[in-house]
Design a protein around this motif. Sequence first.
Motif, PDB file in Angstrom:
ATOM      1  N   LEU A 267       0.614  -1.203   0.403  1.00 34.52           N
ATOM      2  CA  LEU A 267      -0.075  -0.092  -0.158  1.00 34.52           C
ATOM      3  C   LEU A 267       0.835   1.255   0.081  1.00 34.52           C
ATOM      4  O   LEU A 267       0.296   2.970  -0.007  1.00 34.52           O
ATOM      5  CB  LEU A 267      -1.395   0.077   1.487  1.00 34.52           C
ATOM      6  N   THR A 268       2.468   0.942  -0.250  1.00 33.31           N
ATOM      7  CA  THR A 268       2.794   2.773   0.215  1.00 33.31           C
ATOM      8  C   THR A 268       3.102   3.164  -1.572  1.00 33.31           C
ATOM      9  O   THR A 268       3.125   2.507  -2.379  1.00 33.31           O
ATOM     10  CB  THR A 268       4.314   1.797   0.742  1.00 33.31           C
ATOM     11  N   GLY A 269       2.707   3.900  -1.035  1.00 27.48           N
ATOM     12  CA  GLY A 269       2.629   4.829  -2.264  1.00 27.48           C
ATOM     13  C   GLY A 269       1.264   4.855  -2.649  1.00 27.48           C
ATOM     14  O   GLY A 269       1.282   5.680  -4.649  1.00 27.48           O
ATOM     15  N   LEU A 270      -0.254   4.741  -2.312  1.00 23.90           N
ATOM     16  CA  LEU A 270      -1.116   4.192  -3.282  1.00 23.90           C
ATOM     17  C   LEU A 270      -1.601   6.213  -3.156  1.00 23.90           C
ATOM     18  O   LEU A 270      -1.902   6.820  -2.405  1.00 23.90           O
ATOM     19  CB  LEU A 270      -2.079   3.623  -2.118  1.00 23.90           C
ATOM     20  N   ARG A 271      -2.008   5.931  -4.229  1.00 20.20           N
ATOM     21  CA  ARG A 271      -3.243   7.308  -4.640  1.00 20.20           C
ATOM     22  C   ARG A 271      -3.953   7.074  -5.608  1.00 20.20           C
ATOM     23  O   ARG A 271      -4.497   6.087  -6.519  1.00 20.20           O
ATOM     24  CB  ARG A 271      -1.654   7.999  -5.443  1.00 20.20           C
ATOM     25  N   ALA A 272      -5.063   7.871  -5.028  1.00 23.71           N
ATOM     26  CA  ALA A 272      -6.495   7.688  -5.851  1.00 23.71           C
ATOM     27  C   ALA A 272      -6.466   9.347  -6.031  1.00 23.71           C
ATOM     28  O   ALA A 272      -6.208  11.011  -5.739  1.00 23.71           O
ATOM     29  CB  ALA A 272      -7.501   8.079  -4.561  1.00 23.71           C
ATOM     30  N   CYS A 283      -5.409  14.727  -6.694  1.00 25.14           N
ATOM     31  CA  CYS A 283      -4.373  13.841  -6.288  1.00 25.14           C
ATOM     32  C   CYS A 283      -4.342  13.814  -4.460  1.00 25.14           C
ATOM     33  O   CYS A 283      -3.857  14.002  -3.617  1.00 25.14           O
ATOM     34  CB  CYS A 283      -3.401  13.245  -7.280  1.00 25.14           C
ATOM     35  N   PHE A 284      -4.995  12.281  -3.780  1.00 29.34           N
ATOM     36  CA  PHE A 284      -4.115  12.047  -2.882  1.00 29.34           C
ATOM     37  C   PHE A 284      -3.360  10.700  -2.831  1.00 29.34           C
ATOM     38  O   PHE A 284      -3.885   9.857  -3.024  1.00 29.34           O
ATOM     39  CB  PHE A 284      -5.579  12.070  -2.101  1.00 29.34           C
ATOM     40  N   GLN A 285      -3.122  11.031  -1.995  1.00 27.46           N
ATOM     41  CA  GLN A 285      -2.107   9.956  -0.953  1.00 27.46           C
ATOM     42  C   GLN A 285      -1.908   9.323  -0.326  1.00 27.46           C
ATOM     43  O   GLN A 285      -1.897   9.990   0.627  1.00 27.46           O
ATOM     44  CB  GLN A 285      -0.216   9.526  -1.436  1.00 27.46           C
ATOM     45  N   THR A 286      -1.813   8.028   0.072  1.00 24.13           N
ATOM     46  CA  THR A 286      -2.268   7.333   1.632  1.00 24.13           C
ATOM     47  C   THR A 286      -0.996   7.749   2.308  1.00 24.13           C
ATOM     48  O   THR A 286       0.204   7.868   1.607  1.00 24.13           O
ATOM     49  CB  THR A 286      -2.756   6.315   1.642  1.00 24.13           C
TER      50      THR A 286
END
Length: 286
Positions: A267-272, A283-286
């Motif tokens: 999940l590292t760097g997961l982005r929506a 855009c938003f990163q977890t």
Amino acid sequence: MTDTAPSAAGPLCARLAGELRDLRTRTGLSMVALAERTAYSKSSWERYLNGRQLAPRQAVEALCTVAREPSGRLVALWELADLEWSGRANTTAPPMARAAATPSPDDRPGDHGTSTGHTAPGRGHIRSIRRHQGVLVATCAVGLTAAIAVTALLHTATENPTKTASSARPAPGCHAQTCTGHKPTAKGCAMPRQEEILREQKLSTGTPLEVVYSKQCRAAWALVGTAQVGDVLSVSTPGGASEHVKVTDKYDAESPLVTPMIDGSGLTGLRACFTPADGHKQCFQT
């Protein structure tokens, strides 16, 4: 079957249409995609979901199959809606009510040898009273059956949670990489107590955006509460797959916008990212 809802159509028909709309939303399919997966056209589904035409039983079953939803509850609701749509539920009660109001020969005191109205009723009179009570109960049942049946259908989970949970919630159909490209509802990954919100963010439009992770499926996806025609939502991880979904018509706009899933093993760097049809990409990163 007519294209326009008859005057007899009422709450049961509306309830069925609403349930079908919810089920279509769960599939994540557009109206065009739904038509491709069933034997019914896009225009037919539009009428069924808007309540302008009662969906055939086979259409209800077809949608349940596509959504991997047991069909028993909705078929039972369809049977009640069909009675309401056709008007049969409204034409049964009056004759029974008239029968209840018509005196029976057993009700006449002289027929049982009674001389006054103060004598104890005979067996025939008691039978008549019981018969009339049964008729009145049946008459009331005509009006109450639909409400009782719908209540029972809607509260099955409360009455028998174990059975409902096992039948209404299919086991997850994928894991990690095999979930990529599939809708979370279609694979049974969007389940209560198995989801974790990785990020919750309000867009500039005020619409909430969420990035969701399924512990059981080890997959992630993004969703927004409301969207407009032309809006695009995507989710991705660095070096991994990127999935996106676009609002293609007004029916898609009526439901939350949900992306297909991606592998959630890393999940590292997961982005929506959300790109409105008339605005700038966010855009938003977890």
